[in-house]
Design a protein around this motif. Sequence first.
Motif, mmCIF file in Angstrom:
data_model
loop_
_atom_site.group_PDB
_atom_site.id
_atom_site.type_symbol
_atom_site.label_atom_id
_atom_site.label_comp_id
_atom_site.label_asym_id
_atom_site.label_seq_id
_atom_site.Cartn_x
_atom_site.Cartn_y
_atom_site.Cartn_z
ATOM 1 N N LEU A 195 0.826 -1.213 0.000
ATOM 2 C CA LEU A 195 0.000 0.000 0.000
ATOM 3 C C LEU A 195 0.858 1.260 0.000
ATOM 4 O O LEU A 195 0.501 2.260 -0.622
ATOM 5 N N LEU A 196 1.989 1.209 0.669
ATOM 6 C CA LEU A 196 2.884 2.357 0.695
ATOM 7 C C LEU A 196 3.442 2.645 -0.697
ATOM 8 O O LEU A 196 3.449 3.800 -1.154
ATOM 9 N N GLY A 204 -0.186 13.689 -6.759
ATOM 10 C CA GLY A 204 -0.557 14.467 -5.581
ATOM 11 C C GLY A 204 -0.051 13.890 -4.274
ATOM 12 O O GLY A 204 -0.294 14.476 -3.211
ATOM 13 N N ALA A 205 0.658 12.750 -4.331
ATOM 14 C CA ALA A 205 1.136 12.113 -3.099
ATOM 15 C C ALA A 205 2.088 13.023 -2.345
ATOM 16 O O ALA A 205 2.080 13.067 -1.109
ATOM 17 N N VAL A 206 2.911 13.796 -3.086
ATOM 18 C CA VAL A 206 3.876 14.682 -2.436
ATOM 19 C C VAL A 206 3.162 15.714 -1.574
ATOM 20 O O VAL A 206 3.633 16.081 -0.485
ATOM 21 N N ILE A 209 2.413 14.056 1.698
ATOM 22 C CA ILE A 209 3.607 13.828 2.513
ATOM 23 C C ILE A 209 4.085 15.127 3.145
ATOM 24 O O ILE A 209 4.526 15.152 4.296
ATOM 25 N N GLN A 210 3.994 16.230 2.392
ATOM 26 C CA GLN A 210 4.391 17.516 2.949
ATOM 27 C C GLN A 210 3.513 17.894 4.137
ATOM 28 O O GLN A 210 3.997 18.403 5.149
ATOM 29 N N PHE A 211 2.214 17.668 4.021
ATOM 30 C CA PHE A 211 1.300 17.952 5.128
ATOM 31 C C PHE A 211 1.636 17.075 6.335
ATOM 32 O O PHE A 211 1.547 17.506 7.488
ATOM 33 N N TYR A 212 2.043 15.846 6.064
ATOM 34 C CA TYR A 212 2.368 14.883 7.124
ATOM 35 C C TYR A 212 3.627 15.284 7.878
ATOM 36 O O TYR A 212 3.701 15.173 9.117
ATOM 37 N N SER A 281 -0.105 9.863 1.697
ATOM 38 C CA SER A 281 0.093 9.883 0.247
ATOM 39 C C SER A 281 -1.251 9.737 -0.470
ATOM 40 O O SER A 281 -1.498 10.382 -1.498
ATOM 41 N N ILE A 282 -2.137 8.936 0.100
ATOM 42 C CA ILE A 282 -3.471 8.762 -0.487
ATOM 43 C C ILE A 282 -4.329 9.998 -0.241
ATOM 44 O O ILE A 282 -5.096 10.427 -1.112
#
Length: 558
Positions: A195-196, A204-206, A209-212, A281-282
């Motif tokens: 899944l990763l 849009g995954a980046v 990740i930035q928000f994370y 990422s999702i």
Amino acid sequence: MWRFPYLCYKNGGGAFLIPYLIFLFTCGIPTFVLETALGQYTSEGGITCWRKISPLFEGLGYGTQIIVSLLNCYYIIVLAWAIFYFYYSFSWDLPWSSCHNSWNLDTCVEFQRKNDSANFTLTANTTSPVIEFWERRVLRLSPGIDQMGSLNWDLALCLLIAWVVCYFCIWKGVKSTGKVVYFTATFPYLMLLVLLIRGLTLPGAVRGIQFYLYPDVGRLADPQVWMDAGTQIFFSYALCLGSLTALGSYNKYNNNCYRDCLALCFLNSGTSFVAGFAIFSILGFMSYEQNVPISEVAESGPGLAFIAYPMAVSMMPFSPLWACFFFIMIIFLGLDSQFVCVESLVTAIVDMYPAVFRRKNRRELLLFVVSFLSFLVGLIMLMEGGMYVFQLFDYYAASGMCLLFMAIFETVCIAWVYGADRFYDNIEDMIGYRPGPLIKYCWMFFTPFTCIGTFAFSLIKYTPLKYNSVYVYPRWGYAVGWLLALSSMLCIPSWMIFKIANTKGTLIERLKILTKPSSDLPKTKKEEERLLAIFTVGNSASPHKDDILPEHLKDTKF
């Protein structure tokens, strides 16, 4: 797997990681070592271990078992949801990937396919089929807790299946459980990796990740962020539930529990951190598709993992196959956690009444009663308004302030009443060496002060629970939540008052009696040598028979 990303999303992504790491090193690892070593040293469950260490603090055991009893009722609901999704995965077209079902609204749009149509128009109230399947088919969510509605019988059947599987996996004790978890604890890592990889390859995954990873420092002023971080550490490590003590009691006396604890702690947090990459990422992909900020892409309820993960699965080749594998993973993860909680409660009761339950089939009967009663309580959370009850349990009963409250008294009891150095001697006697001094100083200072500060801060800045940050509970709903929290916390002062009132002597004499460890606790090698030295000195000081005979009789042969 599901709770860490949900709390990250709820509390602003990267901002949540700062208090999480602080709690990890000041509270999580030290308390994990404390509880596991305590169980291994005393060979007792979550209640009787405190009775042996300090009878005054036995209320700690009762409080933790109330928490774990409430946790048994609501945590397994996650398994019921996963089984429900698993059943619906056996179809060529996954029902949460399309808008052509009876429960879908006219505003439903299949976002991942919007580019297939040149005339696509996005409206303000557009919804996703994944969210609609979750809220309108799985939960059949009512407008509020005061409208509980009817029982969802399909979910009730799923809950029954979950309890039956859980019962037969642990009914023979830790021996049968240990064999089961060899598979249930390793298979999820393979699925998480898949899944990763899939999530990171989505457009849009980046953004996700930035928000994370990027912290919004302003969120750190919100006490709920700190409370949720502490809660997640205690929840994911099963701290202050008596679970680690119960499992540690089955260890051999010389097992290296310190090494095992450190490895498990870093593995636990590492898994949560990697799962966050998969989820965000999702979420980044969903934000890209819907053209809305990350913070608005999905509702941050406990069901976040049942929105983001199913969407990722639906976009994979042979999606029904991957959906089956994914929800088996969720079921296995949930079962592992449920095993620990149920085993903790059963072990505590058996150790309290060994003459009653350590007989043929008595333990199995006790396990059946615990499972059946927990099943009946869980049915309330499977009604149309059950999700609101579920979140009350999640927010008040088995997490938050009550866990911090238990941690304060646990560390005070071991570090200051029993003695941190004495407990270090016990650990050294078990594993052959003394752990680093940092753990001891955490027990004495950092852990209780961190927990006290967070506990007080959360009371001062208390914010009532809101479902999905929108729905406000009625006053009686909040009253029920506080009753759930106080049911465990009041056990400690109530037990102290009861024991002091029923012990003879002055107040100082009573406290000395109630804080004295049990005499049948294992003696360390140093203590045995000290006792032997005292015994030897005592014998050498006692008069020899020749010394008490008259001079004329000393050489006489009788």
